[in-house]
Every structure is written in structure tokens, then in C-alpha cells.
Design a protein around this motif. Sequence first.
Motif, PDB file in Angstrom:
ATOM      1  N   ASN A 107     -50.723  31.404  57.125  1.00 36.14           N
ATOM      2  CA  ASN A 107     -52.188  31.483  56.990  1.00 36.14           C
ATOM      3  C   ASN A 107     -52.615  31.459  55.526  1.00 36.14           C
ATOM      4  O   ASN A 107     -53.638  32.058  55.148  1.00 36.14           O
ATOM      5  CB  ASN A 107     -52.747  32.715  57.691  1.00 36.14           C
ATOM      6  CG  ASN A 107     -52.289  34.023  57.046  1.00 36.14           C
ATOM      7  OD1 ASN A 107     -51.249  34.066  56.391  1.00 36.14           O
ATOM      8  ND2 ASN A 107     -53.059  35.081  57.243  1.00 36.14           N
ATOM      9  N   GLN A 110     -56.268  30.155  54.841  1.00 38.17           N
ATOM     10  CA  GLN A 110     -57.299  31.147  55.133  1.00 38.17           C
ATOM     11  C   GLN A 110     -57.338  32.234  54.060  1.00 38.17           C
ATOM     12  O   GLN A 110     -58.415  32.634  53.592  1.00 38.17           O
ATOM     13  CB  GLN A 110     -57.032  31.769  56.503  1.00 38.17           C
ATOM     14  CG  GLN A 110     -57.905  32.973  56.827  1.00 38.17           C
ATOM     15  CD  GLN A 110     -57.377  33.755  58.017  1.00 38.17           C
ATOM     16  OE1 GLN A 110     -56.668  33.207  58.871  1.00 38.17           O
ATOM     17  NE2 GLN A 110     -57.698  35.037  58.069  1.00 38.17           N
ATOM     18  N   LEU A 111     -56.154  32.704  53.658  1.00 35.86           N
ATOM     19  CA  LEU A 111     -56.090  33.755  52.643  1.00 35.86           C
ATOM     20  C   LEU A 111     -56.650  33.294  51.307  1.00 35.86           C
ATOM     21  O   LEU A 111     -57.296  34.066  50.588  1.00 35.86           O
ATOM     22  CB  LEU A 111     -54.647  34.220  52.463  1.00 35.86           C
ATOM     23  CG  LEU A 111     -54.034  35.015  53.620  1.00 35.86           C
ATOM     24  CD1 LEU A 111     -52.544  35.202  53.396  1.00 35.86           C
ATOM     25  CD2 LEU A 111     -54.729  36.370  53.764  1.00 35.86           C
ATOM     26  N   ARG A 112     -56.421  32.026  50.976  1.00 37.49           N
ATOM     27  CA  ARG A 112     -56.930  31.502  49.713  1.00 37.49           C
ATOM     28  C   ARG A 112     -58.458  31.591  49.667  1.00 37.49           C
ATOM     29  O   ARG A 112     -59.042  31.931  48.634  1.00 37.49           O
ATOM     30  CB  ARG A 112     -56.459  30.058  49.522  1.00 37.49           C
ATOM     31  CG  ARG A 112     -56.527  29.571  48.088  1.00 37.49           C
ATOM     32  CD  ARG A 112     -56.027  28.130  47.974  1.00 37.49           C
ATOM     33  NE  ARG A 112     -54.637  28.000  48.413  1.00 37.49           N
ATOM     34  CZ  ARG A 112     -53.602  28.262  47.647  1.00 37.49           C
ATOM     35  NH1 ARG A 112     -53.780  28.669  46.406  1.00 37.49           N
ATOM     36  NH2 ARG A 112     -52.371  28.113  48.113  1.00 37.49           N
ATOM     37  N   GLU A 114     -60.280  33.726  51.483  1.00 37.09           N
ATOM     38  CA  GLU A 114     -60.628  35.152  51.432  1.00 37.09           C
ATOM     39  C   GLU A 114     -60.529  35.690  50.011  1.00 37.09           C
ATOM     40  O   GLU A 114     -61.382  36.469  49.564  1.00 37.09           O
ATOM     41  CB  GLU A 114     -59.696  35.947  52.353  1.00 37.09           C
ATOM     42  CG  GLU A 114     -59.928  35.728  53.832  1.00 37.09           C
ATOM     43  CD  GLU A 114     -58.958  36.545  54.671  1.00 37.09           C
ATOM     44  OE1 GLU A 114     -58.231  37.385  54.092  1.00 37.09           O
ATOM     45  OE2 GLU A 114     -58.918  36.349  55.903  1.00 37.09           O
ATOM     46  N   LEU A 115     -59.476  35.296  49.310  1.00 38.22           N
ATOM     47  CA  LEU A 115     -59.299  35.757  47.935  1.00 38.22           C
ATOM     48  C   LEU A 115     -60.454  35.319  47.053  1.00 38.22           C
ATOM     49  O   LEU A 115     -60.954  36.088  46.222  1.00 38.22           O
ATOM     50  CB  LEU A 115     -57.979  35.230  47.369  1.00 38.22           C
ATOM     51  CG  LEU A 115     -56.700  35.884  47.892  1.00 38.22           C
ATOM     52  CD1 LEU A 115     -55.479  35.096  47.450  1.00 38.22           C
ATOM     53  CD2 LEU A 115     -56.587  37.333  47.415  1.00 38.22           C
ATOM     54  N   ASP A 128     -48.112  29.243  48.041  1.00 34.57           N
ATOM     55  CA  ASP A 128     -48.459  30.369  48.900  1.00 34.57           C
ATOM     56  C   ASP A 128     -47.954  31.682  48.303  1.00 34.57           C
ATOM     57  O   ASP A 128     -48.475  32.748  48.626  1.00 34.57           O
ATOM     58  CB  ASP A 128     -47.918  30.161  50.315  1.00 34.57           C
ATOM     59  CG  ASP A 128     -46.400  30.077  50.364  1.00 34.57           C
ATOM     60  OD1 ASP A 128     -45.793  29.644  49.362  1.00 34.57           O
ATOM     61  OD2 ASP A 128     -45.822  30.421  51.405  1.00 34.57           O
ATOM     62  N   VAL A 135     -52.930  38.867  47.125  1.00 35.29           N
ATOM     63  CA  VAL A 135     -53.259  39.765  48.229  1.00 35.29           C
ATOM     64  C   VAL A 135     -52.653  41.141  47.966  1.00 35.29           C
ATOM     65  O   VAL A 135     -53.321  42.174  48.127  1.00 35.29           O
ATOM     66  CB  VAL A 135     -52.750  39.193  49.570  1.00 35.29           C
ATOM     67  CG1 VAL A 135     -52.893  40.235  50.683  1.00 35.29           C
ATOM     68  CG2 VAL A 135     -53.511  37.935  49.943  1.00 35.29           C
ATOM     69  N   ARG A 164     -52.881  41.483  56.889  1.00 34.32           N
ATOM     70  CA  ARG A 164     -53.575  40.264  56.473  1.00 34.32           C
ATOM     71  C   ARG A 164     -52.697  39.015  56.507  1.00 34.32           C
ATOM     72  O   ARG A 164     -53.188  37.919  56.783  1.00 34.32           O
ATOM     73  CB  ARG A 164     -54.124  40.437  55.049  1.00 34.32           C
ATOM     74  CG  ARG A 164     -55.214  41.468  54.920  1.00 34.32           C
ATOM     75  CD  ARG A 164     -55.742  41.530  53.488  1.00 34.32           C
ATOM     76  NE  ARG A 164     -56.402  40.288  53.090  1.00 34.32           N
ATOM     77  CZ  ARG A 164     -56.967  40.101  51.895  1.00 34.32           C
ATOM     78  NH1 ARG A 164     -56.931  41.067  50.993  1.00 34.32           N
ATOM     79  NH2 ARG A 164     -57.558  38.960  51.613  1.00 34.32           N
ATOM     80  N   VAL A 165     -51.427  39.177  56.193  1.00 34.56           N
ATOM     81  CA  VAL A 165     -50.553  38.028  55.945  1.00 34.56           C
ATOM     82  C   VAL A 165     -49.761  37.666  57.205  1.00 34.56           C
ATOM     83  O   VAL A 165     -49.255  38.551  57.904  1.00 34.56           O
ATOM     84  CB  VAL A 165     -49.594  38.328  54.771  1.00 34.56           C
ATOM     85  CG1 VAL A 165     -48.552  37.237  54.621  1.00 34.56           C
ATOM     86  CG2 VAL A 165     -50.390  38.508  53.484  1.00 34.56           C
TER      87      VAL A 165
END
Length: 493
Positions: A107, A110-112, A114-115, A128, A135, A164-165
Motif C-alpha cells: 500500500n 496510498q501511504l505516499r 497520506e504522508l 517504498d 511513516v 497503517r502499513v
Amino acid sequence: MCGIVGVVSHAPVNQLIYDALLLLQHRGQDAAGIVTQQERKFFMHKAKGMVRDVFRTRNMRALPGNIGLGQVRYPTAGNAASEEEAQPFYVNAPFGIVMVHNGNLTNAHQLRHELADTDHRHTNTESDSEVLLNVLAHEIARATSGAPLTSAEVFAAVRAVHRRVKGSYAVIALIAGYGLLAFRDPFGIRPLCIGKAADGSTMLASESVALEGTLHQLERDIAPGEAVFVHLDGRIEAAQCAERSSLHPCVFEYVYLARPDSVMDGISVYQARLNMGETLAKRVISTVPPSQIDAIIPIPESSRPSAMQLAQLLGIPYREGFVKNRYVGRTFIMPGQGARKKSVRQKLNAIASEFKGKRVLLVDDSIVRGTTSKEIVQMARDAGAAQVYLASAAPPVRHPNVYGIDMPTRAELIAHGRTVEEVRQWIGCDALIYQDVDAMKQAVGRINPQVVGFEASCFDGVYITGDISDAEVTALNEGRNSQAQEDDEDAPV
């Protein structure tokens, strides 16, 4: 797949980390990096290339300190051609953190977002691993709220990271002025272990061989979802940080990736390969009568234990028919198909006397893209073999891998969408024998009954993290296809 190591000691660690990375070189040959800490300051050197080429005497002298970490890189996400994506990665807040990571986040996209949009943290590469570092840094900042760091806050941050991850991750992070943090994903997909030396130093590494080769005694594996914090004075604290965890290590580690002298999650890699040879024997007998085989020849080097066990059980002579050039890298983990194709004949040379007029059974650890297998079968024929049979100690690789192994595109997999007979015809052998999926899992799993199961998605199509759909696989495929084109353009001559 990468190799990572971290050390806390009472003496300089630069040489110790270098030696450990040499022992883990098989896990990545694209880039290498080391970071050390002295008086809260980080000293780092990283570059593309093998360990022996990246680090010269001047580089080692510039890495002072009694605590540090390192990585050998094998790219599966991001830009393999970029030196900026070599690890370790660094962020200056909170406290100052450097990190190495083995695995692949499913993911990361998606995390990128969110950050950037929620956490207001900037990432500057396509890696990644940089996403994972940010994170972690964000969650440590939230846990401490400006206060000094304690192990309780560290473990709280790791719990938030787990929430989250998604994907596979074995991580070692150095927090300036505090110590070394290591943690593993809740399924334990990628390996990580810990050991101590007689002088009191503590080492964390991807494989036990890195510990033993640097005179550290293997103590245990880091449990799935567990976090371990090693203080600067050597004190060790540990906590389970995942809400749910189960041990499902990547079975391909035992098939090919790991060194045979390693023990991972209580399973001897060498014994696992012997066991796979036993179960493969039953498949061979049902396809080719042993009376029609004059010699069993391994394709160096990972297949040797399976081939030896197979030969012993069938009562057929075991012969070394190929000589390996040890100065050519592992073809499976070379970025870019062009580099792989060019390296096969440079890597192996046939001993003609072991083939001429004989019916030979070649044994390989696995067949992924098929290009190497096709070339090797032709080499055996060119050397005079009367019949060339091929056996794989692993089942057909039919599905993309998204957890850190370089096989994410369906188009690259010779067994995807093809029958065994169609694969045999493409490779050009007279008979093709594959391992059975369930037999492989049982053969490896019976060495340690505490292993609940295996991450074996490339063989059975089951993605253990439960977040992989056809759409996600397609997106990963698209990114990998474009990266493969760049790799071929940059492939060595």
C-alpha cells in the motif's frame, strides 16, 4: 529481497557491518550502504554496486562509531538505476532516524498520499522504503509529543506502523542518541534474527549466517509483529506490537534466496532443500523411469542439496556437469532481462565428458522466467547429451510476487497460463518435472511444526496479507514493466 544488518557494540562497528554485508551479498547485488553513529552524528556511505566495490579504505575510515546498520540492495520497487534509492534512508526529525528495510509495501501508493496530505511529510524518491521510514518517523513523533524517547513510545509507534502499513517488511532503524530498533511484519514474511558475541555486541541480521560468520551466537528469530529495542548500552527490550500475528515465512527463501548454511525461523535451509529433493523423487519416478536416467546433474548452486538427495533415493549417480564462474552475479536477481540473458553462458560452462552420450536429469531450484533453463538445456545438448530431462525442486511459478521478490509481472513467468507440456516444449527438454505445492510446504514445514504456514503466493496465488486484488497486481505489473525497460537500457555491456 535485500540483506540488512544492525550492530550495537562497545567497539567500532564499521568493519563488523562490512563483514556481515559480505555474508549477505547473495541477497542483493545492486547497491550497498552503511551508516554509523558517533556522538549523535550519523556517518553514511552508500552507492550502487557490490559491497567490495562500494567500500574502499577511505570510506571505512569515514564511518566511526560503536553502533550502526547496513544493507545490500535488491530492487523490487522504485528506480533501480537511482543511487538516491540505495539504503540506508535518513530523516532528521524526530531525533534523527536512519533505516534499512527488506521487503515490499503493498500500500505504498496510498501511504505516499497520506504522508503528503495528512502527515505533511515529504518523500523524494520512488522507494517504498522511504515511505516506510517516514511513516515510522511520524508515528514516533506522535508517540513522544516532544518528550524524550522511551521504549514504551517506540513500541507504541511500531504498533501504529503495523496498523497503517501493509505488505512485507523486516526493518532495522537507528535513532540518534537512543539505540537500534528492529521489527518484523505481522506475518513474518521476510526474515530477521538476533544474536550476541562474547564481547557483548548485539547484531540483528536477515540470516543467521551473518551472525555466525562474525562470531555472534544466534539467540532467536524476531517474532512476527514483534519489535526489539537495543539501547546504546546493550540492554534489550522487546514487545509484541501487532494486534494479530502468525508465522508465515516466505517459502522462496528456502527454495532459492537464502544461503544453505542459514537457519531461519527454526528451519535449516539446507535440510529444507534436502527434504524437497525427497518429495521431488516421487514426482520424477512417475514421469521418467530411473532406468532411463544415467546421471543427475545440479544447476549450481541452490539446487545441489535437492539433487544430491534425489540421486541417493533413486540410486542414480550424482555428477557435477556445470562449472560456475563465481565472479558473475546471481542471474535471478540481476535487474533487467537483458542482463540476465547475457550472463547465462558467462556464468556456467558444461563439462562435456559428463554429458556426452548420456541421458541426464538436470535439477534446478526453481524455474521462473524460463530463459535460463532454456539456455542450460541447450548447453547440455551442445555438450553431447542424448536425452535432457529437467526437474524443478519448486512448483511452477504461476503468479506475481508482491512481497519483495523480482517476479511481479505475469508476462515474465514462463508457467503462467501454460501447461507443463507447453513449458517443456518452450524450454526444449525431453521431460519436465515440477515439485508439488503441498508436498513442498509439508517438506519444509515439518522441520519446525511451529510454523503455521508459508507465504507461497508465487506458487499458489494466495496473498497472505489479504489486500491484493487483480487491480493491484495489474498496477504493480505496469510499474515493473516500465522499470524493466529502463533496466535493459542501462544493463552492463
